[in-house]
Design a protein around this motif. Structure first.
Motif, short mmCIF file in Angstrom:
data_model
loop_
_atom_site.label_atom_id
_atom_site.label_comp_id
_atom_site.label_asym_id
_atom_site.label_seq_id
_atom_site.Cartn_x
_atom_site.Cartn_y
_atom_site.Cartn_z
N LEU A 529 -6.53 -7.76 -1.26
CA LEU A 529 -6.98 -7.27 0.05
C LEU A 529 -5.81 -6.68 0.82
N VAL A 530 -4.63 -7.35 0.77
CA VAL A 530 -3.46 -6.86 1.49
C VAL A 530 -3.03 -5.49 0.96
N LEU A 531 -3.01 -5.35 -0.36
CA LEU A 531 -2.60 -4.08 -0.95
C LEU A 531 -3.55 -2.95 -0.57
N LYS A 532 -4.86 -3.21 -0.54
CA LYS A 532 -5.83 -2.18 -0.19
C LYS A 532 -5.73 -1.81 1.29
N LEU A 533 -5.46 -2.80 2.13
CA LEU A 533 -5.29 -2.49 3.54
C LEU A 533 -4.06 -1.60 3.76
N ARG A 534 -2.98 -1.94 3.06
CA ARG A 534 -1.77 -1.11 3.22
C ARG A 534 -2.01 0.29 2.67
N ALA A 535 -2.75 0.40 1.57
CA ALA A 535 -3.04 1.71 0.99
C ALA A 535 -3.91 2.53 1.93
N ALA A 536 -4.73 1.85 2.74
CA ALA A 536 -5.59 2.56 3.69
C ALA A 536 -4.87 2.85 5.00
N GLY A 537 -3.60 2.42 5.11
CA GLY A 537 -2.81 2.72 6.30
C GLY A 537 -2.90 1.68 7.39
N HIS A 538 -3.45 0.51 7.13
CA HIS A 538 -3.54 -0.55 8.14
C HIS A 538 -2.29 -1.44 8.07
N ALA A 539 -1.54 -1.54 9.17
CA ALA A 539 -0.28 -2.29 9.21
C ALA A 539 -0.45 -3.64 9.88
N VAL A 540 -1.65 -4.18 9.96
CA VAL A 540 -1.88 -5.46 10.63
C VAL A 540 -1.09 -6.57 9.94
N PRO A 541 -0.40 -7.46 10.71
CA PRO A 541 0.30 -8.61 10.09
C PRO A 541 -0.69 -9.52 9.36
N VAL A 542 -0.25 -10.10 8.22
CA VAL A 542 -1.13 -10.92 7.38
C VAL A 542 -0.48 -12.27 7.11
N ILE A 543 -1.25 -13.31 7.28
CA ILE A 543 -0.87 -14.67 6.86
C ILE A 543 -1.79 -15.06 5.71
#
Length: 739
Positions: A529-543
């Motif tokens: 999920l983190v990798l897909k969010l970054r690929a979509a341009g979302h920089a939200v912090p993740v825990i």
């Protein structure tokens, strides 16, 4: 019926007979008075010539009838009185206890055969004999044992005893072999009633009971010594088995070899658990188990137990969940070791009997006064459950539900019995609710005093507003939602990673300040999920929440994470991360690295460690456990060598085995404490003794800590780090932890 009851009953019968005799005597006297009156009347009439011969005959017959009646009634009353007196004496003579009455001149009035039996063959002993003469006869005829007292002294003591206002009971041992207790009591009119109670049988029974008690105590001591010895003897080789298996698992092995090594380690630990259960149960049965309350963190205690059981639960894909009341304090006063034992037994039992689903620990409570809380802990599982007919005996000793479904689960059957005893010892109650095939819920309630709160978290306030949480487990989502909402945050929940991606794709993810996601989820996991969010341009912090953070070191998404938090989640860890993320200059969390030996050029000398251990296998296990650390290790094979090694090498830390030939660990510690610098050096006991009192005895000999065999590598590392001296090079590179 006692002797006094019999005497009272017979005396009442005699008094009744005497009263009847007295009444009949009065009636006879009245009849005779009537006869005299009739005679006088006849005489008067005869003189006046106013009666006939027939009337005189009738009056004479009446007089004679009255006389016969009065005589018959008097004889009947006398017969009843005699019969009552005979019954009284028959009763007195049939009892084993002696009975006698002395008048105010201390002369014998009455006595039964039991009282006179000791004087058999002495014609002088008759009614009327004085008490003084009876005492003299006992002495001079050697009918009583004087216990080293002179004859005159014994006679004087017996006579002076009767002069007291309250005559104290006394023991007499007769030369014929029996023993009696003498009771003398003053009666009205100055009489003295004497009762001689035979206590020969009761003394024999008392002696038998005392002998049985001594044998039972000796057997109990032998049992305790046996358990202590067997515990020591079993733990010593088990230290080699478990320790070497643990070291073997840390090496490069094939899958088959790793399976064998882990089987050896798990089987050894299972054997140790059985030994611990038996020892604990024996201590509870002997009332030798004591509690040592101290401040502890209940939430962290449960969390540590869950982490310990996480590996076994993960293999069966069982979720371990904790729901701790948001408004309940975490620090209380209790025995941390015993509380951890209770939680390990209950949670471990739930994991053991659950093949699929979850194990949930709920902790709620309410205040009881200003300094205590009533805490209720429940452990719910989705396991096999318990049939209603077996629920009642589930807390019994050696109780296991003997069903086909349960036979594959091994154990002593003592865990729940020990847990019940511990909870009761703490003043609480324990219960179970279960439905066969659907799971069980074990719970207990305790009143715990509050401890002082720990150090408050002093970071900046939380400046986050909107948090998205992703977890496929509905219970986890509910708990996380409550914890975040309690911090004043707006929460959006998603049940899958794909659902979270859809929310971001639809624009619902705009304005999200933080994404908290579970690691293992069906379909896309948290890292994907983190990798897909970054690929979509979302920089939200993740825990990331993970039950096994150690396996994530090489994943490409690790560098995109703010933190990895261990599941089940501690509130303190979550709140701490929210504070850190609220700081304007919060740095990214570094990736974890493995523990490595320090570089060769590390400054400072190496830490010096002395280990006294007579067992060769244990020395090998110890050396392998600290292999790779920057320390100078010296071994001593007994206490004498340990004292010499301390004198020569001046170690920074000593690990001391307790049971060694020649000079043992206690004696060696006392010797070292008397030497220059010996009072300051930390000395840690390595022992296989685990019985109640062993720890206190060891610490009383001057040692600082006690480590029970088999040794655990993490605990050994922690002890070495604790006493690492200033100025020495690091023993190992510090483990950089996420958050």
């Amino acid at each position: 019926m006692t002797l006094f009851d019999k005497l009272t009953q017979e005396r009442r019968a005699r008094l009744t007979a005497e009263q009847r005799l007295e009444q009949r005597t009065r009636e006879r006297d009245q009849a005779l008075a009537q006869v005299d009156a009739i005679r006088a009347e006849l005489h008067s009439l005869r003189q006046r010539g106013r009666t006939s011969a027939l009337e005189e005959a009738q009056r004479a017959a009446e007089v004679q009838t009255l006389q016969h009646r009065a005589r018959a009634e008097a004889e009947n009353a006398q017969r009843h009185a005699t019969q009552a007196e005979r019954r009284l004496w028959d009763s007195i003579n049939t009892i084993r206890d002696g009975f006698a009455v002395f008048n105010s001149q201390q002369q014998l009035v009455i006595a039964n055969q039991a009282y006179l039996g000791v004087f058999s063959g002495i014609p002088e002993v008759q009614i009327g004999i004085s008490y003084r003469r009876l005492v003299e006869i006992l002495v001079h005829e050697e009918r009583v044992q004087l216990d080293g007292i002179s004859r005159e002294g014994w006679i004087a003591a017996m006579l002076s005893r009767w002069d007291a206002e309250e005559i104290e009971p006394m023991l007499l041992t007769f030369t014929r072999g029996d023993t009696a207790r003498i009771y003398d009591r003053r009666a009205r009119g100055g009489d003295i009633v004497s009762l001689v109670r035979d206590i020969t049988e009761s003394q024999r029974h008392a002696a038998e009971l005392d002998d049985a008690r001594q044998r039972a105590e000796a057997a109990n001591r032998a049992k305790s010594a046996f358990l202590a010895n067997m515990s020591h003897e079993i733990r010593t080789p088990m230290n080699g088995v478990v320790g070497m298996a643990e070291l073997l698992c840390d090496t490069s092995l094939s899958d088959e070899q790793r399976l064998y090594a882990e089987t050896i380690r798990s089987s050894g630990e299972a054997l140790l658990n059985i030994i611990n259960d038996v020892l604990d149960f024996s201590k509870i049965e002997a009332d030798k188990l004591t509690l040592h309350p101290e401040p502890f963190d209940l939430e962290r205690c449960i969390h540590e137990v869950l982490i310990l059981l996480q590996a076994g639960a993960r293999k069966r894909r069982i979720d371990l969940l904790m729901d701790y009341d948001l408004f309940l304090p975490t620090r209380f006063m209790a025995d941390p070791g015993r509380m951890r034992q209770v939680m390990t037994n209950l949670i471990g039992n739930a994991v053991k009997f659950t093949q699929d689903g979850h194990v949930l620990i709920r902790v709620v409570g309410m205040e009881e006064g200003e300094a205590a809380c009533r805490v209720t802990v429940t452990v719910e599982d989705t396991g096999i459950g318990i049939a209603p007919e077996h629920v009642e005996r589930i807390f019994g000793e050696f109780a296991q539900v003997d069903e086909q479904a349960n036979r594959k689960f091994e154990g002593t059957g003592l865990g729940l019995a020990i847990t019940r005893r511990l909870i009761e010892l703490m003043g609480g109650q324990i219960w179970v609710e279960s439905e066969l095939g659907k799971g069980s819920c074990f719970g207990f309630a305790l009143t715990l005093p509050l401890a002082e709160a720990g150090e408050p978290f002093t970071h900046a306030p939380i400046r986050l507003d909107h948090v998205m949480a992703v977890d496929d487990n509905v219970i986890n989502r509910t708990i996380l939602d409550r914890q975040l909402a309690a911090q004043g945050l707006r929460v959006t929940m998603a049940g899958t990673a794909q659902a979270a991606l859809d929310l971001f794709a639809s624009g619902a993810g705009e304005g999200v300040d933080l994404l908290i996601t579970d690691h293992e989820m069906p379909g896309l996991d948290g890292l994907d999920l983190v990798l897909k969010l970054r690929a979509a341009g979302h920089a939200v912090p993740v825990i990331l929440l993970s039950s096994s953070p150690a396996v994530l070191r090489d994943h490409p998404a690790i560098g995109e994470l703010r933190a990895i938090l261990q599941k089940p989640l501690l509130r303190h860890d979550l709140v701490r991360q929210l504070h850190l993320l609220s700081a304007p200059d919060a740095p990214p969390v570094p990736r974890p690295v493995a523990v490595l030996p320090p570089p060769p050029h590390a400054p400072g000398r190496r830490m010096r460690i002395l280990a006294a251990e007579d067992n060769r296998t244990n020395r090998l296990v110890f050396s392998k456990m600290i292999d790779g650390l920057a320390v100078d290790l010296t071994f001593a094979e007994d206490g004498v060598q340990a004292v010499e090694a301390f004198r020569d090498r001046k170690p920074d830390l000593i690990f001391m085995d307790i049971s060694m030939p020649g000079m043992d660990g206690r004696a060696a510690t006392r010797e070292i404490r008397q030497m220059p610098g010996g009072a300051q050096v930390p000395i840690v006991a390595l022992t296989a003794h685990a019985m109640e009192g062993d720890r206190d005895d060891i610490l009383a000999a001057g040692l600082d800590h006690v480590m029970t065999k088999p040794l655990k590598k993490p605990l050994l590392m922690e002890m070495i780090q604790r006493y690492h001296p200033e100025g020495a090079c690091p023993v190992a590179a510090p483990l950089e932890r996420l958050a």
